[in-house]
Scaffold this motif. Structure first.
Motif, PDB file in Angstrom:
ATOM      1  N   VAL A  57      68.570 -51.175  84.861  1.00 28.84           N
ATOM      2  CA  VAL A  57      69.408 -49.934  84.317  1.00 28.84           C
ATOM      3  C   VAL A  57      70.828 -50.419  83.724  1.00 28.84           C
ATOM      4  CG1 VAL A  57      70.598 -47.864  84.926  1.00 28.84           C
ATOM      5  CG2 VAL A  57      68.149 -48.415  86.018  1.00 28.84           C
ATOM      6  N   ILE A  58      71.420 -51.365  84.206  1.00 29.71           N
ATOM      7  CA  ILE A  58      72.724 -51.774  83.632  1.00 29.71           C
ATOM      8  C   ILE A  58      72.443 -52.330  82.385  1.00 29.71           C
ATOM      9  CG2 ILE A  58      74.729 -53.184  83.977  1.00 29.71           C
ATOM     10  CD1 ILE A  58      74.584 -52.985  86.998  1.00 29.71           C
ATOM     11  N   CYS A  59      71.306 -53.074  82.152  1.00 26.04           N
ATOM     12  CA  CYS A  59      71.165 -53.879  80.648  1.00 26.04           C
ATOM     13  C   CYS A  59      70.859 -52.761  79.865  1.00 26.04           C
ATOM     14  CB  CYS A  59      70.100 -54.715  81.003  1.00 26.04           C
ATOM     15  SG  CYS A  59      69.706 -55.712  79.557  1.00 26.04           S
ATOM     16  N   TRP A  60      70.217 -51.907  80.003  1.00 27.57           N
ATOM     17  CA  TRP A  60      69.741 -50.633  79.065  1.00 27.57           C
ATOM     18  C   TRP A  60      70.811 -49.614  78.720  1.00 27.57           C
ATOM     19  CZ3 TRP A  60      69.795 -45.312  78.879  1.00 27.57           C
ATOM     20  CH2 TRP A  60      69.008 -44.692  77.765  1.00 27.57           C
ATOM     21  N   MET A  61      71.703 -49.380  79.774  1.00 22.06           N
ATOM     22  CA  MET A  61      72.722 -48.498  79.395  1.00 22.06           C
ATOM     23  C   MET A  61      73.713 -49.400  78.588  1.00 22.06           C
ATOM     24  SD  MET A  61      73.693 -46.572  82.789  1.00 22.06           S
ATOM     25  CE  MET A  61      72.729 -44.976  83.266  1.00 22.06           C
ATOM     26  N   LEU A  62      73.879 -50.598  78.771  1.00 26.86           N
ATOM     27  CA  LEU A  62      74.946 -51.387  77.884  1.00 26.86           C
ATOM     28  C   LEU A  62      74.351 -51.548  76.381  1.00 26.86           C
ATOM     29  CD1 LEU A  62      75.840 -54.390  80.346  1.00 26.86           C
ATOM     30  CD2 LEU A  62      77.284 -52.611  79.399  1.00 26.86           C
ATOM     31  N   MET A  63      73.005 -51.581  76.473  1.00 25.03           N
ATOM     32  CA  MET A  63      72.309 -51.563  74.979  1.00 25.03           C
ATOM     33  C   MET A  63      72.693 -50.180  74.469  1.00 25.03           C
ATOM     34  SD  MET A  63      68.556 -51.938  73.787  1.00 25.03           S
ATOM     35  CE  MET A  63      67.912 -50.646  74.749  1.00 25.03           C
ATOM     36  N   MET A  64      72.605 -49.209  74.945  1.00 18.60           N
ATOM     37  CA  MET A  64      72.757 -47.897  74.466  1.00 18.60           C
ATOM     38  C   MET A  64      74.045 -47.679  73.957  1.00 18.60           C
ATOM     39  SD  MET A  64      73.537 -44.439  74.877  1.00 18.60           S
ATOM     40  CE  MET A  64      73.723 -43.866  76.526  1.00 18.60           C
ATOM     41  N   LEU A  65      74.895 -47.864  74.655  1.00 17.55           N
ATOM     42  CA  LEU A  65      76.586 -47.705  74.284  1.00 17.55           C
ATOM     43  C   LEU A  65      76.957 -48.618  73.529  1.00 17.55           C
ATOM     44  CD1 LEU A  65      78.791 -49.767  75.924  1.00 17.55           C
ATOM     45  CD2 LEU A  65      78.051 -48.674  78.003  1.00 17.55           C
ATOM     46  N   PHE A  66      76.469 -49.968  73.545  1.00 20.12           N
ATOM     47  CA  PHE A  66      76.754 -50.972  72.517  1.00 20.12           C
ATOM     48  C   PHE A  66      76.333 -50.371  71.051  1.00 20.12           C
ATOM     49  CE2 PHE A  66      76.324 -54.528  69.811  1.00 20.12           C
ATOM     50  CZ  PHE A  66      77.449 -55.378  70.088  1.00 20.12           C
ATOM     51  N   GLY A  67      75.119 -49.581  71.088  1.00 21.24           N
ATOM     52  CA  GLY A  67      74.437 -49.597  69.686  1.00 21.24           C
ATOM     53  C   GLY A  67      75.167 -48.465  69.227  1.00 21.24           C
TER      54      GLY A  67
END
Length: 305
Positions: free
Chosen positions: A130-140
């Motif tokens: 979840v942390i990895c996915w959320m970081l990807m979403m906000l970074f994008g």
């Protein structure tokens, strides 16, 4: 979006597509173990200001019953466990945990430059995912402020030049990359799902990122982008060169941007227009065979522009 008990907070920075991502997190968390794909992106510096800041908090998210306007409850990754809200100047992402008795919350400023992820009790595996996915979403999203676009695609490095294969999920992007790796000399995989592109003084550059879908390919590398190729399954192999608006439309669906933030979406479109003016776009209807890879390679590298 500050955390309490600052003496118990650690910090790590990562450099992704030449942007500095700063993560503040409870010292009790083993961040390197939770984010193994980020290891090659670690960046130790005090000279540069961070461009994106994320706080990880073990506290309960401070929210009432009203999370604002529900913008989406659809996610390929999380199914019906996912919701995305807008409230005043904040975007709120929720993901139900795997037991269905608690939620992950991601609170982000409208430009996603600052965010806080609230972590419920969960397994280490779920924390990592979840942390990895959320970081990807906000970074994008935050990257769009800096003329950086994350794209959904598979990227081959051929002699130091990148070819980004685009298409709908299930089209065969990874399959086509594997065909290049097998049949086209001097090729390697840069990223298999979520690379990033940006315009620099040296042209359009494509970057590996800590996010690569199901393929563990997390290379902290940057190479010139030679071409985009949009793939579509077909009964035979046909390559068509696209230009202008057709090229823009072929690449746009693969770019990461949420349509609810009109400012960021406009920035993405503006950056993409500049990218398309510099990078050729091809459209390949193809079979999953060696001939498709050879035709694509020939049209990109051997046909005069």
């Amino acid at each position: 979006m500050t955390l309490t008990n600052p003496t118990e907070i650690s910090k790590k920075c990562y450099k992704i597509a030449d942007l500095i991502l700063e993560i503040n997190y409870p010292a009790s968390l083993d961040l390197e173990k939770l984010l193994p794909s980020f290891r090659d992106f670690k960046y130790n510096t005090t000279k540069e200001n961070r461009t994106i800041q994320v706080n990880l908090s073990m506290e309960q998210a401070a929210q009432g019953e009203d999370l604002g306007q529900l913008l989406s409850d659809q996610s390929i990754s999380w199914g019906d466990r996912f919701c995305f809200y807008e409230k005043e100047n904040t975007f709120i992402t929720t993901i139900a945990n795997d037991r269905g008795n608690d939620f992950w919350y991601l609170y982000s400023e409208r430009d996603f430059a600052q965010s806080t992820i609230y972590i419920p009790e969960s397994t280490e595996t779920e924390q990592s995912a979840v942390i990895c996915w959320m970081l990807m979403m906000l970074f994008g999203q935050a990257a769009l402020l800096h003329d950086v676009i994350m794209i959904h695609g598979s990227v081959i490095n051929r002699n130091g030049q990148g070819i980004a294969f685009l298409g709908k999920s299930g089209t065969g992007k990874s399959t086509h990359s594997r065909l290049w790796l097998k049949h086209i000399p001097n090729t390697s995989l840069l990223n298999d799902d979520n690379p990033a592109i940006r315009i620099t003084d040296n042209g359009v550059i494509i970057y590996g990122t800590p996010w690569s879908g199901k393929t563990p390919c997390y290379k902290n590398e940057a190479i010139p982008l030679k071409a985009f190729v949009r793939l579509q399954q077909g009964p035979e192999n046909i390559f068509e060169q696209l230009s202008g608006v057709k090229g823009f439309i072929a690449v746009l669906p693969s770019c990461t941007a949420i349509r609810w933030n009109k400012d960021l979406f406009a920035m993405m479109n503006s950056t993409l227009e500049k990218v398309i003016s510099q990078v050729p776009v091809g459209f390949l209807k193809c079979l999953p065979d060696e001939a498709a890879a050879e035709l694509c390679h020939q049209r990109i590298f051997e046909t005069p522009s």
